[in-house]
Design a protein around this motif. Sequence first.
Motif, PDB file in Angstrom:
ATOM      1  N   VAL A 127       0.859  -1.182   0.000  1.00  0.00           N
ATOM      2  CA  VAL A 127       0.000   0.000   0.000  1.00  0.00           C
ATOM      3  C   VAL A 127       0.897   1.234   0.000  1.00  0.00           C
ATOM      4  CG1 VAL A 127      -1.853   1.213   1.190  1.00  0.00           C
ATOM      5  CG2 VAL A 127      -1.696  -1.266   1.360  1.00  0.00           C
ATOM      6  N   ASN A 128       0.672   2.112  -0.958  1.00  0.00           N
ATOM      7  CA  ASN A 128       1.484   3.315  -1.075  1.00  0.00           C
ATOM      8  C   ASN A 128       0.737   4.492  -0.454  1.00  0.00           C
ATOM      9  OD1 ASN A 128       3.676   4.850  -1.774  1.00  0.00           O
ATOM     10  ND2 ASN A 128       2.992   5.197  -3.876  1.00  0.00           N
ATOM     11  N   VAL A 129       1.248   5.022   0.645  1.00  0.00           N
ATOM     12  CA  VAL A 129       0.630   6.162   1.327  1.00  0.00           C
ATOM     13  C   VAL A 129       1.437   7.403   0.957  1.00  0.00           C
ATOM     14  CG1 VAL A 129      -0.025   7.162   3.542  1.00  0.00           C
ATOM     15  CG2 VAL A 129      -0.145   4.681   3.209  1.00  0.00           C
ATOM     16  N   GLN A 130       0.822   8.288   0.167  1.00  0.00           N
ATOM     17  CA  GLN A 130       1.500   9.463  -0.357  1.00  0.00           C
ATOM     18  C   GLN A 130       0.907  10.748   0.203  1.00  0.00           C
ATOM     19  OE1 GLN A 130       0.794   8.011  -4.616  1.00  0.00           O
ATOM     20  NE2 GLN A 130       2.728   9.091  -4.817  1.00  0.00           N
ATOM     21  N   LEU A 131       1.667  11.819   0.026  1.00  0.00           N
ATOM     22  CA  LEU A 131       1.178  13.144   0.384  1.00  0.00           C
ATOM     23  C   LEU A 131       0.341  13.681  -0.769  1.00  0.00           C
ATOM     24  CD1 LEU A 131       1.427  15.204   2.716  1.00  0.00           C
ATOM     25  CD2 LEU A 131       3.227  16.318   1.385  1.00  0.00           C
ATOM     26  N   TYR A 132      -0.900  14.057  -0.467  1.00  0.00           N
ATOM     27  CA  TYR A 132      -1.832  14.557  -1.480  1.00  0.00           C
ATOM     28  C   TYR A 132      -2.153  16.025  -1.220  1.00  0.00           C
ATOM     29  CZ  TYR A 132      -3.059  10.041  -3.585  1.00  0.00           C
ATOM     30  OH  TYR A 132      -3.035   8.846  -4.268  1.00  0.00           O
ATOM     31  N   GLN A 133      -2.436  16.737  -2.304  1.00  0.00           N
ATOM     32  CA  GLN A 133      -3.029  18.065  -2.209  1.00  0.00           C
ATOM     33  C   GLN A 133      -4.368  17.996  -2.924  1.00  0.00           C
ATOM     34  OE1 GLN A 133      -0.877  21.375  -3.966  1.00  0.00           O
ATOM     35  NE2 GLN A 133      -1.872  22.808  -2.575  1.00  0.00           N
ATOM     36  N   GLY A 134      -5.431  17.994  -2.150  1.00  0.00           N
ATOM     37  CA  GLY A 134      -6.747  17.760  -2.728  1.00  0.00           C
ATOM     38  C   GLY A 134      -6.853  16.318  -3.189  1.00  0.00           C
ATOM     39  N   GLU A 135      -7.147  16.123  -4.480  1.00  0.00           N
ATOM     40  CA  GLU A 135      -7.316  14.778  -5.027  1.00  0.00           C
ATOM     41  C   GLU A 135      -6.083  14.263  -5.751  1.00  0.00           C
ATOM     42  OE1 GLU A 135      -9.996  12.921  -4.510  1.00  0.00           O
ATOM     43  OE2 GLU A 135     -10.891  14.535  -3.314  1.00  0.00           O
ATOM     44  N   SER A 136      -5.029  15.073  -5.833  1.00  0.00           N
ATOM     45  CA  SER A 136      -3.844  14.702  -6.612  1.00  0.00           C
ATOM     46  C   SER A 136      -2.625  14.539  -5.716  1.00  0.00           C
ATOM     47  CB  SER A 136      -3.551  15.760  -7.679  1.00  0.00           C
ATOM     48  OG  SER A 136      -4.675  15.952  -8.518  1.00  0.00           O
ATOM     49  N   PRO A 137      -1.724  13.608  -6.057  1.00  0.00           N
ATOM     50  CA  PRO A 137      -0.486  13.463  -5.285  1.00  0.00           C
ATOM     51  C   PRO A 137       0.341  14.739  -5.333  1.00  0.00           C
ATOM     52  CG  PRO A 137      -0.840  11.553  -6.699  1.00  0.00           C
ATOM     53  CD  PRO A 137      -1.856  12.568  -7.107  1.00  0.00           C
ATOM     54  N   TYR A 138       0.943  15.103  -4.222  1.00  0.00           N
ATOM     55  CA  TYR A 138       1.779  16.306  -4.136  1.00  0.00           C
ATOM     56  C   TYR A 138       3.078  16.029  -4.882  1.00  0.00           C
ATOM     57  CZ  TYR A 138       3.530  20.620  -2.056  1.00  0.00           C
ATOM     58  OH  TYR A 138       4.001  21.894  -1.858  1.00  0.00           O
ATOM     59  N   ASP A 139       3.371  16.825  -5.891  1.00  0.00           N
ATOM     60  CA  ASP A 139       4.533  16.595  -6.749  1.00  0.00           C
ATOM     61  C   ASP A 139       5.656  17.563  -6.382  1.00  0.00           C
ATOM     62  OD1 ASP A 139       6.329  16.000  -8.718  1.00  0.00           O
ATOM     63  OD2 ASP A 139       4.857  15.948 -10.335  1.00  0.00           O
ATOM     64  N   PHE A 140       6.723  17.010  -5.808  1.00  0.00           N
ATOM     65  CA  PHE A 140       7.857  17.832  -5.398  1.00  0.00           C
ATOM     66  C   PHE A 140       8.743  18.231  -6.574  1.00  0.00           C
ATOM     67  CE2 PHE A 140       6.653  15.559  -1.544  1.00  0.00           C
ATOM     68  CZ  PHE A 140       6.674  16.581  -0.602  1.00  0.00           C
ATOM     69  N   SER A 141       8.436  17.693  -7.764  1.00  0.00           N
ATOM     70  CA  SER A 141       9.239  18.046  -8.932  1.00  0.00           C
ATOM     71  C   SER A 141       9.134  19.530  -9.238  1.00  0.00           C
ATOM     72  CB  SER A 141       8.778  17.228 -10.150  1.00  0.00           C
ATOM     73  OG  SER A 141       8.927  15.846  -9.918  1.00  0.00           O
ATOM     74  N   TYR A 142       7.979  20.121  -8.964  1.00  0.00           N
ATOM     75  CA  TYR A 142       7.807  21.544  -9.254  1.00  0.00           C
ATOM     76  C   TYR A 142       7.154  22.315  -8.110  1.00  0.00           C
ATOM     77  CZ  TYR A 142       2.964  20.210 -10.237  1.00  0.00           C
ATOM     78  OH  TYR A 142       1.679  19.718 -10.135  1.00  0.00           O
ATOM     79  N   GLN A 143       6.876  21.643  -6.982  1.00  0.00           N
ATOM     80  CA  GLN A 143       6.274  22.307  -5.836  1.00  0.00           C
ATOM     81  C   GLN A 143       7.247  22.300  -4.658  1.00  0.00           C
ATOM     82  OE1 GLN A 143       2.582  19.780  -6.062  1.00  0.00           O
ATOM     83  NE2 GLN A 143       1.550  21.721  -5.602  1.00  0.00           N
ATOM     84  N   ALA A 144       7.281  23.390  -3.925  1.00  0.00           N
ATOM     85  CA  ALA A 144       8.132  23.466  -2.732  1.00  0.00           C
ATOM     86  C   ALA A 144       7.531  22.619  -1.617  1.00  0.00           C
ATOM     87  CB  ALA A 144       8.251  24.916  -2.281  1.00  0.00           C
ATOM     88  N   ALA A 145       8.376  22.204  -0.688  1.00  0.00           N
ATOM     89  CA  ALA A 145       7.888  21.412   0.444  1.00  0.00           C
ATOM     90  C   ALA A 145       6.881  22.235   1.241  1.00  0.00           C
ATOM     91  CB  ALA A 145       9.053  21.007   1.326  1.00  0.00           C
ATOM     92  N   PRO A 146       5.702  21.674   1.533  1.00  0.00           N
ATOM     93  CA  PRO A 146       4.661  22.447   2.225  1.00  0.00           C
ATOM     94  C   PRO A 146       5.009  22.675   3.696  1.00  0.00           C
ATOM     95  CG  PRO A 146       3.973  20.175   1.965  1.00  0.00           C
ATOM     96  CD  PRO A 146       5.264  20.300   1.227  1.00  0.00           C
ATOM     97  N   ASP A 147       4.642  23.844   4.205  1.00  0.00           N
ATOM     98  CA  ASP A 147       4.824  24.128   5.628  1.00  0.00           C
ATOM     99  C   ASP A 147       3.861  23.261   6.443  1.00  0.00           C
ATOM    100  OD1 ASP A 147       6.703  26.070   5.066  1.00  0.00           O
ATOM    101  OD2 ASP A 147       5.178  27.658   4.896  1.00  0.00           O
ATOM    102  N   GLY A 148       4.301  22.836   7.600  1.00  0.00           N
ATOM    103  CA  GLY A 148       3.430  22.061   8.478  1.00  0.00           C
ATOM    104  C   GLY A 148       3.554  20.569   8.326  1.00  0.00           C
TER     105      GLY A 148
END
Length: 325
Positions: free
Chosen positions: A59-80
């Motif tokens: 089972v792959n538990v990933q960080l999501y933003q809304g309904e989509s996986p959070y992509d660190f390729s172009y997004q900065a690490a989220p605060d919190g």
Amino acid sequence: MLENIRLSLQGILSHKVRSILTMLGIIIGIAAIIAIVSTIKGTNEQIKNNLIGSGNNTVNVQLYQGESPYDFSYQAAPDGVQVVSAEVRDQITSLKNVESASFYRTRSYCDNVYYQNTQFSGSMYGIDAAYFDTAGYEVQQGRGFLSKEYTNNAKAVILDSTAVKSLYSSESPIGSVIDINGEPFTVVGVVTEVSRFEPVINSEEDYWTYMGTSGGKMFIPGQSWPIAYRYDEPENCLAKAVDTDSMPAVGKKVAELMNATIRTNSVGKEGDSNQIKYDSQDLLKQAKSLQKLSSSTNTMLIWIASISLLVGGIGVMNIMLVSVT
């Protein structure tokens, strides 16, 4: 009673062809029912296994933003969102129905990774010592990471067989140097999946879903991730359940433990469309949905087999009526 049995056997033996044809009608009807029911059960299990992938119950538990996986390729690490602590790791690995768990970082697309003049177009993973066993990989060439390489920021990299094909022609990759964001990493091994899933591509969407990482995968030690990318980047979790049916519960519990470490006021409240949280894709639920869609076809097949059995039964009744008469 014995006399009736004797007369019955005598009637069967004295009309061999009629008896064989009568038995054949029943045998074919029952065999059709058994074959169709078995096929339906096997198809349902195949749908489940194919959707889940290689069948290793991960089972792959990933960080999501809304309904989509959070992509660190172009997004900065989220605060919190903090790095998973040792205490949370121990809680996850000791969960009921969890066989093993691994924590990793990833880039779905790498735009600054080269071997000589060839750019790598696959995915990058920063892994811990449990990843290969949990994900179902085995060493094909060279070696795996040494224990010290997981802890001393070693510039070592392992490729999967697809990455080798995309970057090398005929030479061995072992000992070659891969440039990862300007840092030289030495190839120490090649791994391959023990049980590989070959998806069926029916549309462009299927292609990008399954073949988006057609360039293969590269793996570096998790402690070396900051050398090529960022410090304190949130991790994902790959948990291996004891069986397929335990996967949804395992994914839900792992996500709960990881979400408990997130500061809600920094990443959005529950129900926000852009809320950042850990979540697992419920593949088993999707498999059951596909099985439900195929239930109408399965019902029709059972009715066809039942009609065959009914016709065979009518033939037997006619033969019995003639025999008794």
